[in-house]
Design a protein around this motif. Structure first.
Motif, PDB file in Angstrom:
ATOM      1  N   GLY A  51       7.998 -18.480  10.015  1.00  0.00           N
ATOM      2  CA  GLY A  51       7.562 -17.819   9.022  1.00  0.00           C
ATOM      3  C   GLY A  51       6.750 -16.463   9.586  1.00  0.00           C
ATOM      4  N   ILE A  52       6.278 -15.765   8.540  1.00  0.00           N
ATOM      5  CA  ILE A  52       5.707 -14.303   8.834  1.00  0.00           C
ATOM      6  C   ILE A  52       4.295 -14.373   8.323  1.00  0.00           C
ATOM      7  N   VAL A  53       3.299 -13.717   9.094  1.00  0.00           N
ATOM      8  CA  VAL A  53       2.023 -13.512   8.435  1.00  0.00           C
ATOM      9  C   VAL A  53       1.935 -11.993   8.251  1.00  0.00           C
ATOM     10  N   THR A  54       1.201 -11.722   7.137  1.00  0.00           N
ATOM     11  CA  THR A  54       1.153 -10.115   6.827  1.00  0.00           C
ATOM     12  C   THR A  54      -0.323  -9.949   6.782  1.00  0.00           C
ATOM     13  N   ARG A  55      -0.677  -8.715   6.660  1.00  0.00           N
ATOM     14  CA  ARG A  55      -1.972  -8.224   6.591  1.00  0.00           C
ATOM     15  C   ARG A  55      -2.581  -8.802   5.098  1.00  0.00           C
ATOM     16  N   ALA A  56      -1.770  -8.612   4.264  1.00  0.00           N
ATOM     17  CA  ALA A  56      -2.081  -9.093   2.748  1.00  0.00           C
ATOM     18  C   ALA A  56      -2.339 -10.606   2.835  1.00  0.00           C
ATOM     19  N   ASN A  57      -1.675 -11.202   3.656  1.00  0.00           N
ATOM     20  CA  ASN A  57      -2.089 -12.673   3.480  1.00  0.00           C
ATOM     21  C   ASN A  57      -3.194 -13.108   4.240  1.00  0.00           C
TER      22      ASN A  57
END
Length: 74
Positions: A51-57
């Protein structure tokens, strides 16, 4: 311009990737992202991208956790 656009991504990609595991605390992931000025960070488990975690998440998660408290006046 055409020569640049026809380059394979392997010529542009970062080879020393900074990542986190699925068990990494959110604050640690955010700290790594802040320190390196990343907008997102890959989540890797046993050498595989999961997966990828973003600032928006992260922002969305914080808001979802705090909005009920704000509505209650806490």
């Amino acid at each position: 311009l055409q020569q640049v656009l026809e380059k394979p991504v392997k010529d542009l990609m970062i080879k020393s990737v900074i990542s986190v595991s699925p068990e990494t605390d959110l604050i640690e992931a955010q700290t790594i992202m802040y320190k390196h000025n990343f907008a997102q960070i890959p989540v890797v488990e046993k050498g595989n991208l999961v997966g990828i975690v973003t600032r928006a998440n992260i922002f969305r998660h914080v808001l979802e956790e705090e909005i009920p408290n704000l509505e209650k006046g806490q």
